[in-house]
Design an enzyme around this catalytic site. Structure first.
Site, PDB file in Angstrom:
ATOM      1  N   CYS A 142     -33.544  21.824-110.500  1.00 15.23           N
ATOM      2  CA  CYS A 142     -32.532  22.870-110.642  1.00 15.23           C
ATOM      3  C   CYS A 142     -32.746  23.662-111.932  1.00 15.23           C
ATOM      4  CB  CYS A 142     -31.139  22.262-110.633  1.00 15.23           C
ATOM      5  SG  CYS A 142     -29.824  23.492-110.732  1.00 15.23           S
ATOM      6  N   GLY A 181     -33.378  24.199 -96.736  1.00 18.64           N
ATOM      7  CA  GLY A 181     -32.123  24.474 -97.413  1.00 18.64           C
ATOM      8  C   GLY A 181     -31.316  25.570 -96.753  1.00 18.64           C
TER       9      GLY A 181
END
Length: 334
Positions: free
Chosen positions: A99, A233
């Site tokens: 991230c 995703g």
């Protein structure tokens, strides 16, 4: 300790996505696919260990196999958080090394840890020692000015030496300076070939590829080429009927399957139970907006849910009204 159910399911998985893959989203996705491995949003180790935020780990057993993703950089704290997650019943604990958000960087975890592979190795070793399920790692191919050709194999070697047997690689660099988190999902170029070469270099490591994968057809090509798994995703979230409703047949070669209409009806008792507990309709239905993407009536479905579900007194009748829009448009198209 490897978890055979999670490893087998990792042939296809949904990516952990902040503000998206919460427990309501995962329950919906599980109704669409029996086999796909589902991931939570990232939960920080400090929130669990120092903040006692155990509510962040709530999940329905029907979601399994389900993995929890942790963020952190302190080995002892991550070990304690891992033990908490195991006690909560998760099938896998995953460490976030991918991230790129500013908030994550300021906490010294996420993609910035690609610059500290020795620390990451200590973290995962501590997590493995504290875990009753498999500990995995999700990374980028590098950050900023790092050369992925050098950085990624060194990183994977350290992870393997620390005891990690399964990794998910987002096939993009993360630019920690100059790009927003949103831009980091699109702007850095994808390097799938590098991920494929890592499988050749680390044949015993279970490697899943992530990043920019939009269809099951694309996922199947990666699997046929020798990768162990594919993580999807945004496509799984925005067009779940295209991805998740077909996943068991396409990826796991199982028979059967449901329609989007069946899944929506199966959500009724879950939604009504959520409302009975004092929850709001939009907390669940915001994850259902893409159910009919590409089908007649999809725009009306989204509009009806978006406008109606936020009302304080909104109940399942809003979903029924949205379904009627689908029925009307289907009738027009026949």
């Amino acid at each position: 300790m490897p978890n055979n159910a999670a490893t087998a399911a990792a042939r296809l998985s949904t990516a952990p996505m902040m503000d998206w893959t919460d427990r309501h989203c995962r329950y919906l996705h599980r109704l669409m696919t029996r086999r796909t491995l589902l991931y939570t949003e990232m939960v920080t180790a400090p929130a669990l260990v120092r903040g006692g935020a155990l509510h962040l780990l709530r999940f329905d057993p029907a979601e399994r196999p389900v993995a929890v993703q942790l963020g952190g950089s302190d080995p002892a704290e991550l070990a304690e958080a891992t033990a908490i997650c195991c006690d909560a019943g998760y099938d896998e604990v995953n460490l976030n090394i991918g991230c790129p958000s500013d908030r994550v960087q300021s906490g010294c975890f996420g993609a910035v840890l690609m610059e500290q592979p020795a620390l990451v190795a200590k973290c995962v070793r501590a997590m493995i020692d504290a875990s009753s399920v498999e500990v995995t790692v999700k990374s980028r191919i590098g950050v900023d000015d790092q050369d992925p050709e050098d950085v990624l194999p060194d990183f994977l070697s350290r992870m393997q030496d620390a005891g990690v047997q399964r990794v998910q690689i987002h096939a993009r660099k993360a630019w920690l300076q100059g790009l927003s988190p949103k831009e980091n999902r699109d702007v850095p170029p994808l390097d799938y070939d590098l991920v494929m070469r890592m499988k050749d270099r680390f044949p015993t490591l279970h490697i899943s590829v992530n990043g920019g994968i939009e269809s099951l057809e694309q996922a199947k090509r990666f699997l046929d080429a020798g990768l162990d798994g594919v993580m999807i995703g945004r496509a799984a979230y925005h067009t779940p009927s295209d991805v998740l409703l077909r996943a068991d047949q396409w990826i796991f070669e199982e028979s059967g399957g449901k329609t989007a209409l069946q899944v929506v009806e199966e959500m009724r008792p879950y939604i009504e139970a959520h409302l009975d507990e004092g929850g709001r309709l939009h907390q669940v239905t915001r994850h259902m907006l893409g159910m009919f993407s590409g089908q007649p009536g999809a725009r009306h479905w989204r509009r009806t849910l978006s406008e109606g579900a936020h009302r304080p007194d909104a109940g399942f009748e809003v979903v029924e009204a949205a379904l009627s829009e689908i029925a009307v448009e289907e009738a027009k198209s026949t």
